[in-house]
Design an enzyme around this catalytic site. Structure first.
Site, mmCIF file in Angstrom:
data_model
loop_
_atom_site.group_PDB
_atom_site.id
_atom_site.type_symbol
_atom_site.label_atom_id
_atom_site.label_comp_id
_atom_site.label_asym_id
_atom_site.label_seq_id
_atom_site.Cartn_x
_atom_site.Cartn_y
_atom_site.Cartn_z
ATOM 1 N N GLU A 32 1.651 3.281 -5.496
ATOM 2 C CA GLU A 32 1.879 2.280 -4.445
ATOM 3 C C GLU A 32 1.390 0.892 -4.845
ATOM 4 O O GLU A 32 0.645 0.240 -4.104
ATOM 5 C CB GLU A 32 1.259 2.767 -3.130
ATOM 6 C CG GLU A 32 1.881 4.101 -2.722
ATOM 7 C CD GLU A 32 1.251 4.746 -1.489
ATOM 8 O OE1 GLU A 32 0.353 4.153 -0.875
ATOM 9 O OE2 GLU A 32 1.679 5.864 -1.143
ATOM 10 N N ASP A 83 5.885 5.376 -5.878
ATOM 11 C CA ASP A 83 5.853 4.487 -4.694
ATOM 12 C C ASP A 83 6.770 5.005 -3.591
ATOM 13 O O ASP A 83 7.590 5.898 -3.822
ATOM 14 C CB ASP A 83 6.229 3.052 -5.078
ATOM 15 C CG ASP A 83 5.372 2.023 -4.330
ATOM 16 O OD1 ASP A 83 5.120 2.206 -3.120
ATOM 17 O OD2 ASP A 83 4.953 1.037 -4.968
ATOM 18 N N GLU A 102 7.241 13.284 -3.103
ATOM 19 C CA GLU A 102 6.566 13.536 -1.803
ATOM 20 C C GLU A 102 7.586 13.717 -0.685
ATOM 21 O O GLU A 102 7.454 13.155 0.406
ATOM 22 C CB GLU A 102 5.616 12.373 -1.469
ATOM 23 C CG GLU A 102 4.598 12.083 -2.564
ATOM 24 C CD GLU A 102 3.578 11.005 -2.208
ATOM 25 O OE1 GLU A 102 3.446 10.651 -1.024
ATOM 26 O OE2 GLU A 102 2.925 10.509 -3.138
HETATM 27 O O1 G3I Z 1 -11.719 15.031 4.585
HETATM 28 C C1 G3I Z 1 -11.982 14.297 5.791
HETATM 29 C C2 G3I Z 1 -12.762 15.109 6.762
HETATM 30 O O2 G3I Z 1 -14.021 15.387 6.204
HETATM 31 C C3 G3I Z 1 -12.883 14.320 8.084
HETATM 32 O O3 G3I Z 1 -13.512 15.116 9.034
HETATM 33 C C4 G3I Z 1 -11.513 13.938 8.614
HETATM 34 C C5 G3I Z 1 -11.582 13.069 9.873
HETATM 35 O O4 G3I Z 1 -10.485 12.215 9.970
HETATM 36 O O5 G3I Z 1 -10.848 13.183 7.627
HETATM 37 C C6 G3I Z 1 -10.647 13.923 6.421
HETATM 38 O O6 G3I Z 1 -9.982 13.107 5.521
HETATM 39 C C7 G3I Z 1 -8.603 12.884 5.767
HETATM 40 C C8 G3I Z 1 -7.827 13.380 4.549
HETATM 41 O O7 G3I Z 1 -6.472 13.076 4.704
HETATM 42 C C9 G3I Z 1 -7.986 14.875 4.308
HETATM 43 O O8 G3I Z 1 -7.446 15.590 5.376
HETATM 44 C C10 G3I Z 1 -8.370 11.413 5.985
HETATM 45 O O9 G3I Z 1 -8.958 10.995 7.208
HETATM 46 C C11 G3I Z 1 -6.882 11.113 6.016
HETATM 47 O O10 G3I Z 1 -6.685 9.705 6.044
HETATM 48 C C12 G3I Z 1 -6.229 11.692 4.788
HETATM 49 O O11 G3I Z 1 -4.847 11.430 4.875
HETATM 50 C C13 G3I Z 1 -4.125 11.603 3.686
HETATM 51 C C14 G3I Z 1 -3.489 10.280 3.277
HETATM 52 O O12 G3I Z 1 -2.702 10.478 2.122
HETATM 53 C C15 G3I Z 1 -4.518 9.199 2.996
HETATM 54 O O13 G3I Z 1 -3.900 7.996 2.713
HETATM 55 C C16 G3I Z 1 -3.052 12.651 3.916
HETATM 56 O O14 G3I Z 1 -3.663 13.925 4.155
HETATM 57 C C17 G3I Z 1 -2.140 12.733 2.706
HETATM 58 O O15 G3I Z 1 -1.042 13.541 3.022
HETATM 59 C C18 G3I Z 1 -1.627 11.347 2.361
HETATM 60 O O16 G3I Z 1 -0.813 11.418 1.220
HETATM 61 C C19 G3I Z 1 -0.190 10.186 0.839
HETATM 62 C C20 G3I Z 1 -0.075 10.217 -0.675
HETATM 63 O O17 G3I Z 1 -1.334 10.430 -1.261
HETATM 64 C C21 G3I Z 1 0.525 8.904 -1.177
HETATM 65 N N1 G3I Z 1 1.798 8.628 -0.537
HETATM 66 C C22 G3I Z 1 1.799 8.706 0.934
HETATM 67 C C23 G3I Z 1 1.237 10.026 1.402
HETATM 68 C C24 G3I Z 1 1.306 10.136 2.917
HETATM 69 O O18 G3I Z 1 0.519 9.141 3.530
#
Ligand code: G3I
Length: 347
Positions: free
Chosen positions: A143, A185, A253
């Site tokens: 990205e 991206d 993705e």
């Molecule tokens: O691990 C913590 C946990 O300890 C906590 O209690 C909880 C509370 O919110 O958060 C947890 O972390 C989260 C993490 O996912 C694991 O579940 C984060 O808040 C959350 O923001 C994170 O989101 C991920 C996101 O990337 C972050 O930008 C998504 O699961 C994941 O699917 C997403 O993947 C991205 C790719 O890497 C890049 N392209 C876009 C794609 C979708 O957004």
């Protein structure tokens, strides 16, 4: 393949069709997973082994979990992922090394260009060399572009300059000369501005001899996806094969949200009409992917999540129930799954 089956078929069942088998020899089909699903005789683990020939970790290989503090590397999840891939003959994708999100703040603290380059090279060198020969593909940079086109003004860009991308790819190649190195991206399939910047950035990298092997199209799609535009934009990137004949794209993705981006409407009802459009869109996509595979441009399509129940889209833009994947809640196979598997087998 029985498309008329009324009784539910579950993705892990012996009698269920398998996506990886349906597309064997044509395309590798994958999913983003979490290591909690990589062990035990559970429906999730059985599904992963049965259905997929390529895997990505959804979160656990990003810089934040891997190097939470400078010099303190956490390799447990990645080690398990690497072992699982080896045991089951599954191709592994590393996601991701350099990103503005899920990157700990210490990388940028007090950093000038030289210090940030050093930290970036240390991270890439340590992680990629540890999994040399085991993780076959890396999303080296994720990205890097702005939604409106042009370079994203991330701390990487602001502190190092535009060449952080080239330097990241060089470091990755040095750490594993055999890995495929991808610049990944989103919205490339829908935004002319973004795909235009990507084509220009990739062209410059290739002309400069930077070891860039391909572009990752994330393909987080929605109900308003314009398939004609998607095909056109993919072609703007595959045209780079005139510079490097083995240059590829990957679909990294894939999902098809039930909501337009930013739609804050109430939870949708899953009607027959939605089901039909969902099925038709996925079918058209996989026909296109097979064309690209036949041309040698594409060999890997990865869904972002194992099933609707664990998709990140249930949390965005608010807590909607979302239905973006071919495998539904409870790991039930949807009608679209059978349609896509049938495209793979030619039925
Ligand atoms: O691990 C913590 C946990 O300890 C906590 O209690 C909880 C509370 O919110 O958060 C947890 O972390 C989260 C993490 O996912 C694991 O579940 C984060 O808040 C959350 O923001 C994170 O989101 C991920 C996101 O990337 C972050 O930008 C998504 O699961 C994941 O699917 C997403 O993947 C991205 C790719 O890497 C890049 N392209 C876009 C794609 C979708 O957004």
């Amino acid at each position: 393949m029985n498309k008329e089956t009324k009784a539910p078929v579950f993705a892990w069942e012996d009698a269920a069709p398998s996506l990886k088998e349906a597309f064997a020899g044509k395309l590798k089909i994958g999913a983003a997973v979490n290591t909690r699903h990589l062990s035990g005789d559970t429906p999730e683990c059985r599904t992963i082994k049965k259905q997929f020939s390529v895997l990505t970790l959804e979160n656990e290989s990003k810089p934040e979990p891997v190097q939470p503090q400078e010099g303190r590397f956490v390799f447990g999840p990645l080690d398990r992922f690497a072992a699982f891939g080896e045991e089951n003959g599954i191709r592994l994708r590393g996601h991701t090394l350099v990103w503005h999100s899920q990157c700990p703040a210490w990388f940028f603290d007090g950093a000038d260009r030289d210090l940030l380059l050093k930290r970036m090279r240390d991270h890439i060198g340590t992680v990629v060399s540890r999994y040399r020969g085991k993780i076959a593909v890396w999303d080296v940079v994720n990205e890097a572009l702005k939604d409106s086109g042009g370079m994203r003004e991330s701390p990487w860009y602001k502190i190092i300059g535009e060449d952080y991308i080239a330097e990241a790819f060089r470091a990755a190649r040095e750490a594993d000369p055999g890995a495929r190195l991808i610049l990944n991206d989103y919205n490339l399939e829908s935004s002319d501005a973004k795909v235009g910047t990507m084509a220009a950035v990739a062209e410059k990298l290739l002309r400069d001899g930077v070891p860039l092997d391909g572009i990752g199209f994330q393909m987080h799609l929605g109900p308003d996806t314009d398939l004609g535009k998607l095909r056109e934009n993919v072609r703007k990137i595959t045209a780079l094969r005139s510079l490097r004949p083995d240059f590829q794209i990957e679909v990294t993705e894939l999902d098809l949200s039930s909501y337009r981006w930013g739609d804050l409407a109430e939870d949708i009802k899953w009607t027959e009409e939605r089901e039909r459009r969902f099925r038709e869109t996925y079918a058209a996509l996989f026909r296109f992917y097979l064309d690209l595979a036949e041309e040698g441009v594409l060999d890997s399509v990865v869904f972002w999540g194992l099933s609707d129940g664990v998709s990140w889209l249930n949390g965005f833009p608010r807590r909607h129930r979302n239905y973006p994947l071919l495998i539904g809640r409870d790991l039930r196979l949807k009608p679209a799954f059978f349609e896509v598997a049938g495209i793979g087998t030619g039925d």
